[in-house]
Design a protein around this motif. Structure first.
Motif, PDB file in Angstrom:
ATOM      1  N   ILE A 161      35.977  50.289  46.013  1.00  0.00           N
ATOM      2  CA  ILE A 161      35.225  49.918  47.059  1.00  0.00           C
ATOM      3  C   ILE A 161      36.547  49.066  47.777  1.00  0.00           C
ATOM      4  CG2 ILE A 161      33.787  48.025  48.150  1.00  0.00           C
ATOM      5  CD1 ILE A 161      31.728  49.391  46.278  1.00  0.00           C
ATOM      6  N   ALA A 162      37.319  48.278  47.048  1.00  0.00           N
ATOM      7  CA  ALA A 162      38.315  47.347  47.605  1.00  0.00           C
ATOM      8  C   ALA A 162      39.293  48.224  48.332  1.00  0.00           C
ATOM      9  CB  ALA A 162      38.899  46.401  46.450  1.00  0.00           C
ATOM     10  N   VAL A 163      39.763  49.026  47.560  1.00  0.00           N
ATOM     11  CA  VAL A 163      40.835  50.059  48.301  1.00  0.00           C
ATOM     12  C   VAL A 163      40.286  50.603  49.555  1.00  0.00           C
ATOM     13  CG1 VAL A 163      42.230  51.918  47.699  1.00  0.00           C
ATOM     14  CG2 VAL A 163      42.030  50.366  46.133  1.00  0.00           C
ATOM     15  N   THR A 164      39.251  51.310  49.328  1.00  0.00           N
ATOM     16  CA  THR A 164      38.840  52.229  50.522  1.00  0.00           C
ATOM     17  C   THR A 164      38.391  51.174  51.559  1.00  0.00           C
ATOM     18  OG1 THR A 164      36.703  52.430  49.759  1.00  0.00           O
ATOM     19  CG2 THR A 164      37.934  54.000  49.190  1.00  0.00           C
ATOM     20  N   GLY A 165      37.903  50.063  51.312  1.00  0.00           N
ATOM     21  CA  GLY A 165      37.851  49.141  52.423  1.00  0.00           C
ATOM     22  C   GLY A 165      39.064  48.514  53.158  1.00  0.00           C
ATOM     23  N   THR A 166      39.940  48.537  52.426  1.00  0.00           N
ATOM     24  CA  THR A 166      41.499  48.170  53.074  1.00  0.00           C
ATOM     25  C   THR A 166      41.959  49.341  53.656  1.00  0.00           C
ATOM     26  OG1 THR A 166      41.902  46.520  50.988  1.00  0.00           O
ATOM     27  CG2 THR A 166      43.636  47.305  52.084  1.00  0.00           C
TER      28      THR A 166
END
Length: 110
Positions: free
Chosen positions: A23-28
């Motif tokens: 979630i952190a990577v795709t949100g970024t």
């Protein structure tokens, strides 16, 4: 470093950590594509007919990956979302407080 180790130990399993990471990577990726659009349309002055299709291509993939990762909220993605919400509250409160202090000090100086 201690906080990072605490998070890893707190999750216990790598699947929870993978959910938070996804979630952190795709949100970024979504935020980066959005900021790229702002850069090319406002600063570089690209026309919308050039900027929108390019950024839309990135966002199609980014949003689809993000939506797929939303299934991992229960496994550990909640941590990323909770951290993002708390940091957003902290930064907006700080910004509003600084603006209010600047306004009050500015009126006293006049």
């Amino acid at each position: 470093m201690i906080a990072c180790l605490g998070v890893v130990i707190g999750f216990g399993k790598s699947s929870g950590l993978a959910g938070a990471y996804g979630i952190a990577v795709t949100g970024t990726m979504i935020i980066t594509a959005t900021l790229f659009f702002i850069l090319i349309s406002r600063r570089w002055r690209w026309s919308l007919w050039k900027a929108v299709p390019l950024v839309a291509l990135f966002l199609i993939f980014d949003v689809s990956y993000f939506l797929a990762n939303l299934l991992k909220i229960v496994d550990g993605g909640w941590f990323t979302l909770l951290t993002a919400i708390l940091l957003t509250i902290l930064m907006t409160t700080w910004r509003k407080g600084r603006a209010e202090i600047t306004q009050r000090v500015g009126t006293r100086l006049r």
